[in-house]
Design a protein around this motif. Structure first.
Motif, PDB file in Angstrom:
ATOM      1  N   LYS A   1      -7.539  18.762  -1.688  1.00 24.30           N
ATOM      2  CA  LYS A   1      -8.248  18.454  -0.451  1.00 24.30           C
ATOM      3  C   LYS A   1      -8.408  16.940  -0.385  1.00 24.30           C
ATOM      4  N   LEU A   2      -8.344  16.410   0.825  1.00 26.96           N
ATOM      5  CA  LEU A   2      -8.364  14.952   0.990  1.00 26.96           C
ATOM      6  C   LEU A   2      -9.581  14.524   1.791  1.00 26.96           C
ATOM      7  N   ALA A   3     -10.154  13.386   1.381  1.00 26.82           N
ATOM      8  CA  ALA A   3     -11.320  12.856   2.091  1.00 26.82           C
ATOM      9  C   ALA A   3     -11.216  11.333   2.148  1.00 26.82           C
ATOM     10  N   ILE A   4     -12.043  10.751   2.997  1.00 26.47           N
ATOM     11  CA  ILE A   4     -12.126   9.287   3.098  1.00 26.47           C
ATOM     12  C   ILE A   4     -13.577   8.876   2.895  1.00 26.47           C
ATOM     13  N   LEU A   5     -13.777   7.830   2.113  1.00 23.99           N
ATOM     14  CA  LEU A   5     -15.092   7.180   2.010  1.00 23.99           C
ATOM     15  C   LEU A   5     -14.857   5.706   2.281  1.00 23.99           C
ATOM     16  N   SER A   6     -15.459   5.204   3.344  1.00 20.76           N
ATOM     17  CA  SER A   6     -15.179   3.828   3.763  1.00 20.76           C
ATOM     18  C   SER A   6     -16.450   3.060   4.061  1.00 20.76           C
TER      19      SER A   6
ATOM     20  N   LEU B   1       0.192  11.848   1.940  1.00 21.18           N
ATOM     21  CA  LEU B   1      -0.951  12.753   2.128  1.00 21.18           C
ATOM     22  C   LEU B   1      -0.465  14.196   2.325  1.00 21.18           C
ATOM     23  N   ARG B   2       0.654  14.341   3.060  1.00 18.35           N
ATOM     24  CA  ARG B   2       1.193  15.699   3.252  1.00 18.35           C
ATOM     25  C   ARG B   2       1.604  16.303   1.922  1.00 18.35           C
ATOM     26  N   SER B   3       2.260  15.521   1.058  1.00 20.72           N
ATOM     27  CA  SER B   3       2.682  16.035  -0.258  1.00 20.72           C
ATOM     28  C   SER B   3       1.477  16.421  -1.107  1.00 20.72           C
ATOM     29  N   LEU B   4       0.431  15.607  -1.061  1.00 18.38           N
ATOM     30  CA  LEU B   4      -0.755  15.914  -1.869  1.00 18.38           C
ATOM     31  C   LEU B   4      -1.425  17.195  -1.378  1.00 18.38           C
TER      32      LEU B   4
ATOM     33  N   GLU C   1       1.203   0.621  -7.056  1.00 21.57           N
ATOM     34  CA  GLU C   1       1.568  -0.379  -6.045  1.00 21.57           C
ATOM     35  C   GLU C   1       1.776   0.255  -4.685  1.00 21.57           C
ATOM     36  N   ASP C   2       1.926   1.566  -4.702  1.00 20.26           N
ATOM     37  CA  ASP C   2       2.292   2.281  -3.492  1.00 20.26           C
ATOM     38  C   ASP C   2       1.640   3.668  -3.617  1.00 20.26           C
ATOM     39  N   LEU C   3       1.069   4.161  -2.525  1.00 19.00           N
ATOM     40  CA  LEU C   3       0.340   5.438  -2.615  1.00 19.00           C
ATOM     41  C   LEU C   3       1.229   6.594  -3.048  1.00 19.00           C
ATOM     42  N   SER C   4       2.529   6.505  -2.752  1.00 23.59           N
ATOM     43  CA  SER C   4       3.420   7.640  -3.083  1.00 23.59           C
ATOM     44  C   SER C   4       3.473   7.885  -4.601  1.00 23.59           C
ATOM     45  N   GLU C   5       3.125   6.852  -5.403  1.00 21.88           N
ATOM     46  CA  GLU C   5       3.089   7.044  -6.866  1.00 21.88           C
ATOM     47  C   GLU C   5       2.067   8.099  -7.271  1.00 21.88           C
ATOM     48  N   LEU C   6       1.097   8.347  -6.394  1.00 23.93           N
ATOM     49  CA  LEU C   6       0.047   9.343  -6.702  1.00 23.93           C
ATOM     50  C   LEU C   6       0.632  10.740  -6.878  1.00 23.93           C
TER      51      LEU C   6
END
Ligand SMILES: [Mg+2]
Length: 206
Positions: free
Chosen positions: A102-107, A93-96, A197-202
């Protein structure tokens, strides 16, 4: 495509859902088919309406279907003590954010999760906006909830990327709302073209 926002699902995507899955499996084994149907109906209702755990349990007890042991199991199933992040989440998330997103959550979540999130400072300092289904009166995969979120972020559908671990609620739900989506497939069950497979791939994908 240049996205303004990357929106994440919470459980199974940022926050480990191992505990929920284990408790869920245990509960399903103990409940009859009818009891399970009734539990799931109340569970879904609680995710779309903001009321306390006590009312949720009270409503289930009022059906007269469940004995005390089963009510205790249900209470245990829906009680989460803390949010445990997957290890790559915070650095990713820090890299993005450094890349300008901008980062958000929808849950899809009941009100009890909101309190846990508020105290989860290492995560919430990185997140611009959070949307909980219980506050919005609707849930994923309904088109309406994605529309409410992008309107509220003052974005167009094509300015947003959605990332989640549920094929139906996240991947397909977002697509049906005109939003690009990526499936996080930690167990490599799907291997879609648009899965990671892993969020870091984003970080390299966007
Ligand atoms: Mg999920």
């Amino acid at each position: 495509m240049e996205y303004k926002y990357i929106i994440f699902d919470c459980f199974g995507t940022l926050v480990s859902d191992d505990e929920i899955n284990i408790k869920g499996k245990l509960l399903r084994e103990k409940l009859s088919e009818t009891e399970n149907l009734v539990f799931v109906a109340h569970w879904r209702d609680w995710h779309r309406n903001s009321y306390l755990l006590e009312k949720f349990i009270g409503d289930i007890a009022d059906t007269g279907l469940f004995n005390d042991e089963k009510i205790a199991l249900i209470k245990d199933r829906v009680t989460i003590e803390s949010l445990s992040l997957y290890e790559e989440v915070l650095p990713t998330l820090r890299s993005l954010k450094e890349k300008g997103y901008k980062l958000a959550i929808l849950s899809n979540a009941p009100p009890s999760v909101k309190e846990l999130y508020k105290n989860k400072k290492d995560l919430n300092v990185l997140i611009e906006e959070v949307f909980w289904s219980c506050d919005l009166g609707c849930g994923k995969p309904e088109k309406q909830i994605f529309k409410v979120v992008i309107d509220s972020l003052k974005c167009k559908a094509d300015e947003v990327l959605y990332v989640g671990d549920s094929y139906e609620n996240d991947y397909l739900g977002a697509k049906n709302a005109g939003i690009d989506s990526i499936l996080i497939d930690r167990q490599k069950r799907f291997n879609l073209k648009n899965s990671i497979e892993d969020l870091s791939e984003l970080i390299d994908l966007v």
